[in-house]
Design a protein around this motif. Structure first.
Motif, short mmCIF file in Angstrom:
data_model
loop_
_atom_site.label_atom_id
_atom_site.label_comp_id
_atom_site.label_asym_id
_atom_site.label_seq_id
_atom_site.Cartn_x
_atom_site.Cartn_y
_atom_site.Cartn_z
N ARG A 152 0.83 -1.21 0.00
CA ARG A 152 0.00 0.00 0.00
C ARG A 152 0.87 1.25 0.00
NH1 ARG A 152 -3.31 -2.97 3.64
NH2 ARG A 152 -2.37 -1.92 5.42
N ALA A 153 1.92 1.24 0.82
CA ALA A 153 2.80 2.41 0.91
C ALA A 153 3.50 2.66 -0.42
CB ALA A 153 3.81 2.21 2.03
N ASP A 154 3.97 1.59 -1.05
CA ASP A 154 4.65 1.74 -2.33
C ASP A 154 3.70 2.28 -3.39
OD1 ASP A 154 6.92 1.08 -4.27
OD2 ASP A 154 5.28 -0.10 -5.11
N ALA A 156 0.97 4.11 -2.93
CA ALA A 156 0.65 5.51 -2.64
C ALA A 156 1.79 6.42 -3.07
CB ALA A 156 0.36 5.67 -1.16
N THR A 157 3.03 5.99 -2.84
CA THR A 157 4.19 6.79 -3.22
C THR A 157 4.26 6.97 -4.73
OG1 THR A 157 5.45 6.05 -1.30
CG2 THR A 157 6.71 6.93 -3.15
N ARG A 158 4.00 5.90 -5.47
CA ARG A 158 4.05 5.97 -6.93
C ARG A 158 2.94 6.87 -7.47
NH1 ARG A 158 4.33 0.03 -9.26
NH2 ARG A 158 4.73 1.18 -11.19
N ALA A 160 1.55 9.33 -5.95
CA ALA A 160 1.81 10.72 -5.54
C ALA A 160 2.72 11.43 -6.53
CB ALA A 160 2.43 10.74 -4.15
N ALA A 161 3.45 10.69 -7.35
CA ALA A 161 4.35 11.29 -8.32
C ALA A 161 3.61 11.81 -9.55
CB ALA A 161 5.41 10.28 -8.75
N ARG A 167 -3.45 12.09 -11.84
CA ARG A 167 -3.87 11.33 -10.66
C ARG A 167 -5.39 11.17 -10.63
NH1 ARG A 167 -5.10 11.95 -5.26
NH2 ARG A 167 -4.14 10.44 -3.86
N ALA A 219 -3.30 1.18 -3.15
CA ALA A 219 -3.20 2.40 -2.35
C ALA A 219 -4.51 2.74 -1.65
CB ALA A 219 -2.77 3.57 -3.24
#
Length: 242
Positions: A152-154, A156-158, A160-161, A167, A219
């Motif tokens: 999930r963290a990975d 969300a990070t992707r 966010a870019a 988005r 995410a």
């Protein structure tokens, strides 16, 4: 335009049945078949197919590994995996590897033909909504909570870019919206939506809309209200909606 197709399955009866069924369609041409994933790269090089129907379970190189290798190519053919299970973590792995979707081996012939045509046209044969259901079903079997949290963290990070509009489009794809639906919701033209989808795929290093949907689901952003496609929830250009 004729769609060039190869069939990969270790069961000769399945191959024969698929070849007979698909070969009866005027716009489909079976250009090759093989029984093992190890034979696929050479067969693809010789025949140049548009679509590969790939069995998952084979005694040598399995269909998942073969799919990953094909989709890693710059101009690899689209892959539709064949399976006897509609909710199988191996199917999820195939989707993450870039397969355009999957069909069950007992799917009616007309639907398999339609699936091949859709994939050749650039559309996944598995809707994002069904993808999310599949992922939710498999999630409880595919690793522990730490692994889930890291994924999930990975994701969300992707995401966010991405730029704002990119988005918003990615979130809409994650909810299963079509290009026309996204265009109406975000006050864009359909060609503009397609441009944003292409940019999202490029920025995230993905192959198709199914993978966008999986990332959004990872995410957990697809749960946002339908009228708030972005974090800001801002109104579409031109003022508030009528």
């Amino acid at each position: 335009m004729t769609i060039r197709l190869i069939v990969v399955d270790d069961d000769p009866l399945v191959r024969a049945g698929l070849t007979l069924m698909l070969g009866g369609a005027d716009d489909l041409e079976i250009v090759g078949e093989c029984a093992d994933g190890a034979e696929v790269p050479a067969l693809v090089d010789r025949t140049g197919p548009d679509v590969v129907l790939m069995d998952i379970r084979m005694p040598g190189v399995d269909g998942l590994t073969a799919t990953e290798r094909l989709r890693a190519r710059p101009d690899g053919p689209e892959v539709v995996v064949l399976t006897t299970f509609h909710a199988d973590e191996q199917v999820l792995r195939a989707l993450r590897a870039g397969a355009a979707g999957f069909v069950l081996k007992d799917t009616p012939p007309a639907e398999i033909v339609a699936a091949v045509r859709r994939v050749a046209a650039g559309d996944p044969v598995l809707s994002p909504a069904v993808t999310r259901q599949l992922m939710a079903h498999v999630a409880g079997k595919a690793g522990g909570q730490d692994r889930e949290a890291a994924r999930r963290a990975d994701a969300a990070t992707r995401l966010a870019a991405l730029a704002g509009r990119e988005r918003e489009v990615a979130l809409a794809v994650g909810r299963g919206a079509s290009n026309a639906q996204i265009a109406a919701a975000l006050y864009m033209s359909v060609p503009t939506v397609k441009t944003h989808v292409s940019r999202v795929l490029t920025k995230l290093g993905l192959n198709n809309r199914v993978q966008i949907a999986l990332l959004v689901h990872d995410a957990e952003l697809s749960r946002q209200p339908a009228d708030r496609l972005g974090e800001s929830g801002r109104s579409a250009p031109g003022g508030p909606r009528p």
